[in-house]
Enzyme design. Structure first.
Site, PDB file in Angstrom:
ATOM      1  N   GLY A 106      41.861  58.495  41.476  1.00  0.00           N
ATOM      2  CA  GLY A 106      40.975  58.515  40.368  1.00  0.00           C
ATOM      3  C   GLY A 106      40.826  57.379  39.310  1.00  0.00           C
ATOM      4  CG  PHE A 110      34.108  51.462  43.254  1.00  0.00           C
ATOM      5  CD1 PHE A 110      33.137  51.360  42.244  1.00  0.00           C
ATOM      6  CD2 PHE A 110      33.604  51.442  44.596  1.00  0.00           C
ATOM      7  CE1 PHE A 110      31.789  51.276  42.577  1.00  0.00           C
ATOM      8  CE2 PHE A 110      32.311  51.445  44.919  1.00  0.00           C
ATOM      9  CZ  PHE A 110      31.299  51.387  43.816  1.00  0.00           C
ATOM     10  CB  ILE A 111      34.655  56.092  44.633  1.00  0.00           C
ATOM     11  CG1 ILE A 111      33.898  55.167  45.436  1.00  0.00           C
ATOM     12  CG2 ILE A 111      34.191  57.641  44.907  1.00  0.00           C
ATOM     13  CD1 ILE A 111      34.003  55.339  47.051  1.00  0.00           C
ATOM     14  CG  ASP A 120      52.744  56.007  46.203  1.00  0.00           C
ATOM     15  OD1 ASP A 120      52.366  56.729  47.120  1.00  0.00           O
ATOM     16  OD2 ASP A 120      52.587  54.680  46.303  1.00  0.00           O
ATOM     17  CB  VAL A 121      49.475  60.046  47.376  1.00  0.00           C
ATOM     18  CG1 VAL A 121      48.369  60.709  46.641  1.00  0.00           C
ATOM     19  CG2 VAL A 121      48.948  58.992  48.326  1.00  0.00           C
ATOM     20  CG  LEU A 170      38.795  59.992  45.512  1.00  0.00           C
ATOM     21  CD1 LEU A 170      38.083  59.579  44.158  1.00  0.00           C
ATOM     22  CD2 LEU A 170      37.328  60.268  46.582  1.00  0.00           C
ATOM     23  CB  ALA A 184      42.863  55.572  50.825  1.00  0.00           C
ATOM     24  CB  SER A 236      35.660  55.505  55.807  1.00  0.00           C
ATOM     25  OG  SER A 236      34.950  54.446  56.465  1.00  0.00           O
ATOM     26  CE1 TYR A 252      39.978  52.326  54.486  1.00  0.00           C
ATOM     27  CE2 TYR A 252      38.275  51.944  55.774  1.00  0.00           C
ATOM     28  CZ  TYR A 252      38.710  52.478  54.709  1.00  0.00           C
ATOM     29  OH  TYR A 252      38.052  53.206  53.820  1.00  0.00           O
TER      30      TYR A 252
HETATM   31  N1  LIG Z   1      34.250  51.910  48.761  1.00  0.00           N
HETATM   32  C1  LIG Z   1      33.561  52.323  49.957  1.00  0.00           C
HETATM   33  O1  LIG Z   1      32.605  51.519  50.110  1.00  0.00           O
HETATM   34  C2  LIG Z   1      34.289  53.238  50.451  1.00  0.00           C
HETATM   35  C3  LIG Z   1      33.601  53.741  51.862  1.00  0.00           C
HETATM   36  C4  LIG Z   1      34.022  54.725  52.487  1.00  0.00           C
HETATM   37  C5  LIG Z   1      35.268  55.261  52.062  1.00  0.00           C
HETATM   38  N2  LIG Z   1      35.898  54.831  50.822  1.00  0.00           N
HETATM   39  C6  LIG Z   1      37.168  55.673  50.750  1.00  0.00           C
HETATM   40  O2  LIG Z   1      36.848  56.173  49.478  1.00  0.00           O
HETATM   41  C7  LIG Z   1      38.277  56.160  48.638  1.00  0.00           C
HETATM   42  C8  LIG Z   1      37.971  55.683  47.154  1.00  0.00           C
HETATM   43  O3  LIG Z   1      37.803  54.393  47.368  1.00  0.00           O
HETATM   44  P1  LIG Z   1      37.495  53.013  46.339  1.00  0.00           P
HETATM   45  O4  LIG Z   1      36.170  52.138  46.912  1.00  0.00           O
HETATM   46  O5  LIG Z   1      37.201  53.803  45.229  1.00  0.00           O
HETATM   47  O6  LIG Z   1      38.886  52.463  46.568  1.00  0.00           O
HETATM   48  P2  LIG Z   1      39.675  51.670  45.174  1.00  0.00           P
HETATM   49  O7  LIG Z   1      40.541  50.683  45.744  1.00  0.00           O
HETATM   50  O8  LIG Z   1      38.777  51.158  44.103  1.00  0.00           O
HETATM   51  O9  LIG Z   1      40.342  52.970  44.908  1.00  0.00           O
HETATM   52  C9  LIG Z   1      41.432  53.461  45.322  1.00  0.00           C
HETATM   53  C10 LIG Z   1      42.495  54.025  44.202  1.00  0.00           C
HETATM   54  O10 LIG Z   1      43.616  54.382  44.748  1.00  0.00           O
HETATM   55  C11 LIG Z   1      44.751  54.324  44.384  1.00  0.00           C
HETATM   56  N3  LIG Z   1      45.688  54.312  45.322  1.00  0.00           N
HETATM   57  C12 LIG Z   1      46.111  53.619  46.159  1.00  0.00           C
HETATM   58  N4  LIG Z   1      46.883  53.957  47.175  1.00  0.00           N
HETATM   59  C13 LIG Z   1      47.580  55.001  46.413  1.00  0.00           C
HETATM   60  C14 LIG Z   1      48.796  55.933  46.546  1.00  0.00           C
HETATM   61  N5  LIG Z   1      49.595  55.616  47.721  1.00  0.00           N
HETATM   62  N6  LIG Z   1      49.099  56.761  45.731  1.00  0.00           N
HETATM   63  C15 LIG Z   1      48.161  56.895  44.629  1.00  0.00           C
HETATM   64  N7  LIG Z   1      47.028  56.132  44.232  1.00  0.00           N
HETATM   65  C16 LIG Z   1      46.807  55.148  45.337  1.00  0.00           C
HETATM   66  C17 LIG Z   1      44.532  52.727  43.806  1.00  0.00           C
HETATM   67  O11 LIG Z   1      45.388  52.464  42.572  1.00  0.00           O
HETATM   68  C18 LIG Z   1      43.096  52.998  43.414  1.00  0.00           C
HETATM   69  O12 LIG Z   1      42.802  53.016  41.910  1.00  0.00           O
HETATM   70  C19 LIG Z   1      39.128  55.678  49.604  1.00  0.00           C
HETATM   71  O13 LIG Z   1      39.841  56.754  50.262  1.00  0.00           O
HETATM   72  C20 LIG Z   1      38.255  54.919  50.403  1.00  0.00           C
HETATM   73  O14 LIG Z   1      38.835  55.027  51.649  1.00  0.00           O
HETATM   74  C21 LIG Z   1      35.353  53.822  50.213  1.00  0.00           C
END
Ligand SMILES: NC(=O)c1ccc[n+]([C@@H]2O[C@H](COP(=O)([O-])OP(=O)(O)OC[C@H]3O[C@@H](n4cnc5c(N)ncnc54)[C@H](O)[C@@H]3O)[C@@H](O)[C@H]2O)c1
Length: 368
Positions: A9, A12-13, A56-57, A76, A78, A120, A179
């Site tokens: 959380g 970005f999203i 961490d998840v 979210l 990942a 995705s 991925y």
């Molecule tokens: N940004 C895009 O265009 C896009 C497109 C398709 C899917 N997604 C999916 O949306 C989700 C969010 O993407 P985003 O762009 O916000 O990415 P992001 O990297 O900004 O955010 C991911 C967050 O997850 C946290 N994180 C990573 N691994 C972790 C773990 N093992 N345990 C706990 N926290 C962890 C990170 O610290 C980060 O705050 C992801 O699942 C991504 O695959 C994103």
């Protein structure tokens, strides 16, 4: 009031999802590992009303604590990056697949009502195509020798170039990167778990998400953030292939709303649903729109005429199912929403790591 756990959380999203939920009367708890590649040393500003747990998840104890009292989960967390997943394989499979597995296992005995997972568009591989006779083709790929010869477009058996059309959820998946494999495994794990345990499960297949807050210094994430950090450093955006590949750019606030709708709507459970804008843009067009919006129209993109391993040519969303099941309607269009994005870029420290990313891929033979 329902309490929702948002994993990842602080990303970005995630930050936009948290805001959307708080604005709509939910209590929100976040579990986020605050990984370095995304957050660096910078403090991540989160709304005070959200409860933030760093963890961490893959840590079952932390996840169990985070799940206490949660009515719903938005997953979210990942590792996000197609190119990087091709050489940091254990990291991607561990964070994404094992992470989801631990999260689901921790739910047994304290089941939430609904889980929504971020999947995705990458699971599709190439999008749908149509040949000259109007027949739809849903499993086409470019051969390595075609790519090496710079034949970027997809061709039918007759050698003619195929026309890309919008991709719906019926198109079979075709996993072309580690991925994508991990995102498909995440989505399947959640749907299988939901079916077995009577938890309502929804997977949202997100297309290219853009908007304020994307990690500008992480060269593996969104193409728009990537281009913006190049332009902010007076460098040309680096475009693989010829720039005519098409993608669908959906605004992060539309995506955040889609996650809330996926938590709330009665017909969503059991489904995978595309979340895009329903519009297709070429990557060269996006680079030009952004350079104009950033006031540097003279910086033209650098067309690499090289392909990145795992990249696809065209994919843009058919969002009829999101309209039907979620009542989802995108409110932002790329060409009208770049202003606030650019303002945000100007106020952020955008370290350009684009050249480093290209070198990392080249060293491993992942650019041809
Ligand atoms: N940004 C895009 O265009 C896009 C497109 C398709 C899917 N997604 C999916 O949306 C989700 C969010 O993407 P985003 O762009 O916000 O990415 P992001 O990297 O900004 O955010 C991911 C967050 O997850 C946290 N994180 C990573 N691994 C972790 C773990 N093992 N345990 C706990 N926290 C962890 C990170 O610290 C980060 O705050 C992801 O699942 C991504 O695959 C994103």
């Amino acid at each position: 009031m329902a309490m929702i756990l948002v994993t990842g959380g602080c990303g970005f999203i995630g930050r936009h999802v948290v805001e959307e939920l708080l604005d709509n009367g939910y209590e929100v708890r976040v579990l986020d590992a605050l990984i370095d590649q995304v957050h660096g040393d910078a403090e991540t500003a989160m709304p005070e009303a959200a409860e933030i747990m760093r963890g961490d998840v893959r840590d079952k104890t932390a996840v169990k604590r985070a799940l206490l009292g949660a009515d719903g989960v938005i997953h979210l967390a990942a590792e996000v990056g197609v190119g990087q997943s091709m050489y940091e394989i254990a990291r991607y499979v561990g964070g994404n697949d094992l992470g989801t597995a631990v999260l689901l296992e921790a739910m047994i005995g304290r089941l939430p009502k609904r889980v929504v997972v971020a999947s995705s568009m990458s699971v599709y591989g190439e999008g749908r195509y149509e040949n000259a006779d109007g027949a739809q083709l849903d499993l086409v790929r470019r051969r390595g020798d075609q790519i090496k010869a710079g034949q970027w477009n997809l061709r039918g058996a007759d050698g003619k170039v195929l026309r890309p059309v919008a991709t719906d959820e019926e198109k079979p998946v075709d996993l072309a990167s580690i991925y994508a494999l991990t995102k498909y495994a995440q989505e399947k794990q959640v749907l299988i778990f939901g079916e077995a345990y009577g938890v309502e499960a929804v997977a949202l297949r997100l297309f290219n998400v853009f908007g304020a807050g994307q990690a500008l210094s992480n060269p593996y994430t969104g193409v728009l953030a990537n281009f913006a950090s190049r332009l902010a450093n007076s460098q040309p955006p680096m475009i693989f292939e010829d720039g005519e590949q098409r993608r669908d750019f959906v605004h992060v606030r539309d995506v955040a709303r889609a996650f809330r709708l996926a938590l709330e709507k009665p017909n969503a459970p059991g489904h995978v649903i595309n979340i895009g804008s329903g519009q297709a843009y070429t990557i060269a067009e996006v680079a030009t729109l952004l350079a104009d919006a950033m006031g540097v129209p003279e910086i033209r993109p650098e067309i690499m005429n090289k392909a990145r391993s795992g990249d696809i040519r065209n994919c843009f969303a058919d969002i009829a199912k999101a309209r039907e099941l979620l009542g989802f309607e995108p409110r932002f269009k790329l060409e009208n929403a770049l202003g606030p994005f650019v303002d945000w870029v100007r106020h952020s420290a955008a370290i350009d790591r684009g050249a480093e990313m290209k070198r990392q891929l080249e060293e491993r033979g992942l650019v041809s």
